[in-house]
Design an enzyme around this catalytic site. Sequence first.
Site, mmCIF file in Angstrom:
data_model
loop_
_atom_site.group_PDB
_atom_site.id
_atom_site.type_symbol
_atom_site.label_atom_id
_atom_site.label_comp_id
_atom_site.label_asym_id
_atom_site.label_seq_id
_atom_site.Cartn_x
_atom_site.Cartn_y
_atom_site.Cartn_z
ATOM 1 N N HIS A 1 0.843 -1.191 0.000
ATOM 2 C CA HIS A 1 0.000 0.000 0.000
ATOM 3 C C HIS A 1 0.879 1.242 0.000
ATOM 4 C CE1 HIS A 1 0.871 -0.663 4.262
ATOM 5 N NE2 HIS A 1 0.419 0.550 4.566
ATOM 6 N N HIS B 1 1.453 3.840 1.921
ATOM 7 C CA HIS B 1 1.891 4.568 3.102
ATOM 8 C C HIS B 1 3.420 4.560 3.104
ATOM 9 C CE1 HIS B 1 -2.037 4.321 5.692
ATOM 10 N NE2 HIS B 1 -2.039 5.320 4.834
ATOM 11 N N ASP C 1 5.934 4.272 5.059
ATOM 12 C CA ASP C 1 6.802 3.283 5.694
ATOM 13 C C ASP C 1 6.810 1.951 4.958
ATOM 14 O OD1 ASP C 1 4.124 3.092 6.577
ATOM 15 O OD2 ASP C 1 4.693 1.954 8.358
ATOM 16 N N HIS C 2 6.079 1.896 3.840
ATOM 17 C CA HIS C 2 6.067 0.676 3.030
ATOM 18 C C HIS C 2 6.583 0.887 1.610
ATOM 19 C CE1 HIS C 2 3.799 -1.944 5.882
ATOM 20 N NE2 HIS C 2 3.498 -0.749 6.374
ATOM 21 N N HIS D 1 -7.341 -1.553 5.479
ATOM 22 C CA HIS D 1 -6.515 -0.543 6.137
ATOM 23 C C HIS D 1 -7.103 0.829 5.801
ATOM 24 C CE1 HIS D 1 -3.119 0.934 8.262
ATOM 25 N NE2 HIS D 1 -2.417 1.324 7.224
ATOM 26 N N ASP E 1 -0.298 -4.138 6.688
ATOM 27 C CA ASP E 1 -1.167 -3.387 7.591
ATOM 28 C C ASP E 1 -2.642 -3.716 7.362
ATOM 29 O OD1 ASP E 1 1.322 -2.343 7.880
ATOM 30 O OD2 ASP E 1 0.704 -0.247 7.828
ATOM 31 N N HIS F 1 5.750 -4.993 12.539
ATOM 32 C CA HIS F 1 5.101 -3.677 12.455
ATOM 33 C C HIS F 1 4.734 -3.147 13.840
ATOM 34 C CE1 HIS F 1 2.436 -0.466 10.834
ATOM 35 N NE2 HIS F 1 3.262 -0.571 9.790
#
Length: 318
Positions: free
Chosen positions: A62, A64, A66-67, A142, A213, A271
Amino acid sequence: MSLKLTILGCHSATPRTFAHPTAQHLEINNRSFLIDCGEGTQVQLRKYKVKFSKIDRIFISHLHGDHFFGLIGLISTFGLLNRQNDLHIYGPKGIKEIILLQLKLSNSWLKFELHFHELENKESEVIYEDEKIIVQTIPLEHRVYTNGFLFKEKIGDRKLNMDAIQQQTEIEICDYQNLKNGRDFVLESGEIINNVDLTLSPSKTSSYAYCSDTVYKPSIVPLIKNVDLLYHESTFLDDKIELTEYTKHSTAGQAAQIAQQANVGQLILGHYSSRYSDLTLFEKEAKAIFPNVTLGEEGKVIEIGIKAEKELAIAHQN
């Protein structure tokens, strides 16, 4: 059956000197996949000696940061290293626009082709397949459109039972592939020898489910049933379960419930929220529900089947 997973990063939100955002490297049946690419992933790849040249497919769960904030850096480095091989990127719709805009505004040019496979289906779908591996999405829930990924080895050829074959003088080397493919053998007399009497079952296949997530979502259980290895996010402990609904994350206990319901072989947690300093609490909470739990940690390597295959190969050589 051969699977090797290297955890490159397994913490949530902001990077720290001792905690890196999500990224994993998966080797399965001689295929090399990068799963998510948080900030600093290319440094982690170097640190844990994963060859850049082996990676030709990247799966982003996805959008976001941090990914995937490490993706443009990794692509740029590939360019500086004069990479020639094509690179395939699987991720949510919009990832192509983001990466190409960054390359355009930085006046960066690549000698290799980027192939984007943008995802927007909310049902599970096959997104990659070859003669040995199949990859399909695991629809998650998410705050933005998110997928997990299920990696499975295909069932291989049957193995020849040479003791049984050598008792049949009419079977020649040219017949071996038909036997591996599961065909019976017909003697000149017309008598049929069943394939199961001449071959052995194929090697056990391995499978890995990566659940990025997501809020606790039991509807994914049928899709990941009986996988050898499951990674499931565990941002919180049950003491903060009230936070999971609006953040759309899970607790370690909820991850363990999914593992138990799906009858998986092994559960990996990750995570973790930075509010927790003692990660062993995650392991303790999960193990109260599901026994075979591993804490995701940077640099940790989980192998399935590889050691046994190496020992078998050595035995054959001797």
